[in-house]
Motif scaffolding. Structure first.
Motif, mmCIF file in Angstrom:
data_model
loop_
_atom_site.group_PDB
_atom_site.id
_atom_site.type_symbol
_atom_site.label_atom_id
_atom_site.label_comp_id
_atom_site.label_asym_id
_atom_site.label_seq_id
_atom_site.Cartn_x
_atom_site.Cartn_y
_atom_site.Cartn_z
ATOM 1 N N GLU A 156 0.824 -1.216 0.000
ATOM 2 C CA GLU A 156 0.000 0.000 0.000
ATOM 3 C C GLU A 156 0.851 1.256 0.000
ATOM 4 O OE1 GLU A 156 -0.300 -2.566 1.973
ATOM 5 O OE2 GLU A 156 -2.383 -3.041 2.452
ATOM 6 N N TYR A 194 1.929 1.775 -3.335
ATOM 7 C CA TYR A 194 0.797 2.287 -4.112
ATOM 8 C C TYR A 194 0.587 3.774 -3.827
ATOM 9 C CZ TYR A 194 -3.908 2.742 -5.874
ATOM 10 O OH TYR A 194 -5.004 3.149 -6.539
ATOM 11 N N LEU A 195 0.732 4.062 -2.502
ATOM 12 C CA LEU A 195 0.608 5.470 -2.080
ATOM 13 C C LEU A 195 1.681 6.312 -2.749
ATOM 14 C CD1 LEU A 195 -0.941 7.351 -0.126
ATOM 15 C CD2 LEU A 195 0.851 6.873 1.540
ATOM 16 N N GLN A 219 3.264 5.667 -5.482
ATOM 17 C CA GLN A 219 2.982 5.811 -6.912
ATOM 18 C C GLN A 219 1.914 6.865 -7.146
ATOM 19 O OE1 GLN A 219 1.942 1.884 -8.102
ATOM 20 N NE2 GLN A 219 4.053 1.128 -7.877
ATOM 21 N N SER A 220 0.893 6.747 -6.301
ATOM 22 C CA SER A 220 -0.182 7.743 -6.419
ATOM 23 C C SER A 220 0.368 9.136 -6.233
ATOM 24 C CB SER A 220 -1.255 7.490 -5.363
ATOM 25 O OG SER A 220 -1.804 6.227 -5.549
ATOM 26 N N PHE A 221 1.267 9.236 -5.247
ATOM 27 C CA PHE A 221 1.833 10.565 -4.998
ATOM 28 C C PHE A 221 2.632 11.034 -6.204
ATOM 29 C CE2 PHE A 221 5.557 12.978 -3.770
ATOM 30 C CZ PHE A 221 4.935 14.144 -3.411
ATOM 31 N N LYS A 269 2.204 10.211 -9.269
ATOM 32 C CA LYS A 269 1.278 10.656 -10.311
ATOM 33 C C LYS A 269 0.703 12.020 -9.971
ATOM 34 C CE LYS A 269 -0.214 6.051 -11.685
ATOM 35 N NZ LYS A 269 -1.208 5.039 -11.307
ATOM 36 N N MET A 270 0.314 12.116 -8.690
ATOM 37 C CA MET A 270 -0.290 13.378 -8.244
ATOM 38 C C MET A 270 0.694 14.528 -8.432
ATOM 39 S SD MET A 270 -1.667 14.318 -4.489
ATOM 40 C CE MET A 270 -0.036 14.781 -3.956
#
Lengths: 112, 715
Positions: free
Chosen positions: B270, B273-274, B276-278, B280-281
């Motif tokens: 996670e 994933y976080l 990666q999300s960051f 992308k963000m």
């Protein structure tokens, strides 16, 4: 203009008919002068038939009045038509010439 | 609650008290269970010891003792010293007890009784006394207590010793040293007390427990440590990395962010994933930030440009606005606006007005003397509004006037102007024109209509259209032919020219003022002088459209034709001529039924003026001409005297003395005084080497009527 005169006691009534303007005033002047010369001291100007008077006519009358005044004579007017009376008023002659409605009244007033 | 602690710390802080509490509870429970079990165990052991001992005694009592009697032996405590003696059962028990005590287990057994034969076996403490009370009630239940004996924790068990055989009963009852002699079979005769020290068992138990707990705790902390490290690796550190990256991201300027390096990030869970999300963000934010910045920059630039443009536009607008105002002023000022425009013309009276709409319109009127006997009047309406209309109007007006002054007929004038307007008319504008020429002597109106509203002639009790709707507007086709028509005006009649701004004036409900209403208004006002007529029409139109916006220019021109000069004389500078003048005036007065008083005043005034001129006006003796022009119009009698004598303005003559006594009264100066008194208006001008004296007065009847009207008006 025509001028006629008649005696009424010691008063001489001078009747004028027609126009009293620069063309006719001189003859009235001469006539009045003659009358005074001849000894008339009481003059009534009968304007019953006088149609017109200009400043020249007024001047002749003023000269005659001065003349008579100097020799203790008198001159009055009678029977003025309204428009003639108006001219007299405008010219300030009402204080110089006593004005009467008719010649008898005028003659009576100045008769000695 | 946990201000700035790391997640690991928070976990520990939460977990450790939990483990401690669990441990404490386990310890407490465990120790309690252990103590109970131990006690139960020891009780059972005491029981079994007691049973063993009692079984031995039973056996001894049942087997040995009867044999003693058969063998002629005896029983006594002193069996060691006396031959043939055997231990009493109680002694047997004591001996066995001593053997047990010596076994080294710390166990003690003792036979006791409230009724002891041997005093050593008497009750010694509270436990024993309580125990017997309990046993008396229920001999089958052993009495058990924990206690402390000689400083050691012990468990004490007291079991009932029941008279199990007759020999026991008889023996005791017969014994001289027995305090009680009435025992029966199965009576409680005493008890066997077993004392087992518990301290060593408890110590062992505690030791076990401590070992167990220690192991448990160790395991707990081991697990905790593993979890903590695991958390550190799987959660805290990745989170810290992400946090660090975020902090870094926030510190960087946008351009650095755009080119920023992406550090290694954990993978697979996670946190990854976080991360990666960051990532992308962050890239989204970067791009958006860049876009935003660009937008900002361009917006700022656009704002600046727009502001500058606005400033330019505003300045431009103000400039145009003021130019428009000036243009509008010029437009208005080029229309003739001085009234009366020809003060010495008594043969006509003219008035015109234009009330411009909010936006500059293209209406105009014009009038001009072509010569002494011809007056031109024009009314026109240019299509459209604003500056183009104004320019087209100015051009049209100039062309019409210039052409008209060249003394052409109205139709020739319109044809000529039309030909001039057409070629350069790119904006396809056009102008409707009515052009008329009034012949002042005859009252004849020559006119030509180029698509304009048909004018009216009013007066007396008639209202007549002048011509029919005809002709094409100017500026459309260069080959148009126009007609010249004629209309005869009689004295006192008024020609009214107007534009459609009058008939198409609207009220708040959108209704038109309309031609019929206009005609009614004109008919009602037909005897009014031009200025009063137009003023009242304007009032009517404005009252009608009150509240509504004026959509179009309202333009009107009124021309009243009056009788021409009635008497023109040329006199020689001789006194005799005065007679002729007088009779001419008399004739004139008769012809026109002029009241005597008025004729007299005029005649006298003329006499005085001309006499003066003849007498004093000339430096030479030669012949001169004196022109006299007499007019009567609208109840007004006027006379103009023109002479070529030396300049003399009678109006400068001093006021004569009118009050002195006869002898002091100056002779002369009365003539001018009479003129000024008799006439209402006297004007003098010197023009082209000639004196012009213009005198006039209202007819006295008219003057009186006006005075009456004035008095009425004042009430």
């Amino acid at each position: 203009m025509e001028i006629t005169e008649r005696k009424a006691g010691d008063v001489c009534v001078v009747s004028i008919s027609g126009r009293l303007d620069s063309g006719t005033s001189d003859s009235l002047g001469q006539r009045l002068h003659q009358l005074i010369d001849r000894g008339e001291r009481r003059l009534v100007i009968d304007a019953e038939k006088l149609d017109y008077i200009s400043s020249t006519g007024l001047r002749v009358l003023l000269v005659a009045a001065k003349h008579l005044k100097a020799i203790d004579g008198r001159i009055v007017l009678s029977s003025l038509k309204p428009h003639i009376l108006e001219v007299f008023e405008i010219a300030g002659f009402k204080s110089i010439f006593p004005i009467y409605e008719n010649t008898d009244q005028a003659a009576q007033q100045i008769s000695a | 609650m946990f201000p700035n602690w790391r997640i690991g710390t928070k976990l520990l802080v939460l977990t450790v008290p939990l483990i401690a509490a669990a441990t404490l509870v386990a310890m407490w429970t465990f120790s309690r269970l252990n103590a109970e079990r131990l006690q139960e165990k020891l009780k059972d052991r005491a029981h079994s010891i007691a049973n063993q001992v009692m079984a031995d005694r039973q056996y001894y009592g049942a087997v040995v003792v009867p044999r003693v009697g058969e063998l002629k032996g005896s029983l006594g405590t002193d069996y060691r010293d006396v031959h043939g003696r055997f231990p009493l059962p109680a002694t047997f028990v004591r001996e066995v007890s001593e053997q047990i005590a010596r076994s080294g287990d710390g166990y003690t057994t003792r036979l006791i009784s409230p009724w002891p034969i041997n005093k050593e076996m008497g009750l010694r403490d509270a436990f024993e006394r309580e125990g017997f009370t309990s046993l008396a009630h229920s001999p089958g239940d052993p009495f058990v207590r924990t206690d402390t004996v000689e400083g050691r924790p012990v468990i004490r068990v007291l079991m009932a010793d029941v008279a199990s055989s007759t020999s026991c009963v008889s023996c005791h009852n017969a014994h001289p040293q027995s305090p009680k002699h009435d025992f029966h079979l199965y009576d409680v005769m005493g008890g066997l007390e077993v004392i087992i020290p518990t301290d060593q068992y408890l110590a062992e138990s505690r030791q076990d427990m401590a070992i167990a707990l220690g192991g448990g705790l160790f395991l707990c902390f081991l697990v905790l440590g593993i979890v903590s490290i695991g958390t550190q690796w799987t959660v805290t550190r990745p989170l810290a990395q992400i946090a660090e990256r975020m902090a870094q991201f926030m510190r960087q300027r946008p351009d650095e962010q755009a080119s920023g390096q992406t550090p290694e990030l954990p993978r697979g869970d996670e946190a990854a994933y976080l991360a990666q999300s960051f990532s992308k963000m962050a890239s989204v934010i970067r791009s958006q930030q860049t876009a935003l910045q660009e937008a900002n920059t361009s917006l700022e630039q656009r704002v600046q440009e727009r502001t500058a443009e606005l400033r330019r536009t505003t300045a431009e607008k103000e400039r145009i606005g003021s130019e428009l105002r000036i243009a509008s002023e010029i437009q208005k000022s080029i229309l003739p606006r001085t009234f009366p425009p020809f003060p010495d013309r008594t043969d006509f009276e003219i008035y015109a007005t234009t009330i411009p709409a909010l936006e500059m319109g293209g209406d105009f009127y014009d009038f001009f003397l072509i010569d002494d006997k011809r007056l031109g009047v024009v009314i026109a309406d240019v299509s459209g509004k604003g500056v183009p209309a104004a320019i087209f109007m100015a051009v049209s007006r100039s062309l019409i006037k210039a052409t008209a002054l060249a003394s052409v007929s109205p139709s020739e004038c319109l044809e000529h102007v039309n030909r001039l307007l057409c070629p350069d008319n790119e904006s396809a504008m056009f102008v409707t024109v009515f052009y008329g020429i009034l012949h002042t002597e005859s009252g004849e109106l020559e006119f030509s209509n180029g698509g304009h509203n048909v004018p009216y002639v009013i007066g007396g009790d008639r209202l007549v259209p002048v011509g029919t709707p005809s002709g094409m507007a100017l500026g459309i086709m260069d080959d148009v032919r126009y007609q010249t028509s004629r209309f005869s005006l009689t004295a006192g009649e008024t020609l009214v020219l107007y534009t459609d701004g009058v008939t198409e004036a609207m009220d708040a409900q959108g209704r038109l003022f309309s031609a019929p209403r206009f005609e009614q208004t004109l008919y009602r006002l037909s005897t009014q002088r031009p200025i009063d007529l137009l003023t009242k029409v304007v009032e009517d139109v404005q009252a009608f459209s009150s509240g509504a916006l004026q959509a179009d220019d309202i333009t009107m021109l009124a021309l009243r034709y009056r009788q021409p000069a009635l008497l023109e004389l040329t006199l020689a500078n001789r006194s005799s001529e005065l007679q002729r003048l007088a009779s001419e005036i008399e004739q004139f007065a008769q012809n026109h039924r002029i009241p005597d008083a008025d004729v007299h005043a005029l005649s006298l005034a003329l006499d005085e003026v001309i006499t003066n001129t003849i007498s004093y006006g000339y430096d030479d003796q030669g012949a001169h001409e004196i022109r006299v022009r007499l007019t009567l119009a609208d109840g007004r009698l006027s006379a103009e005297v023109e002479d070529d004598g030396r300049p003399f303005d009678p109006l400068t003559a001093p006021q004569p003395d009118l009050t002195s006594a006869v002898e002091d009264r100056p002779v002369g100066g009365l003539g001018i005084h009479l003129v000024r008194s008799l006439m209402e208006q006297v004007d003098y001008r010197r023009e082209s080497g000639k004196n012009h004296l213009i005198m006039s007065k209202r007819l006295s009847a008219v003057a009186q009527a006006e005075m009456k009207a004035g008095q009425h008006g004042n009430h």
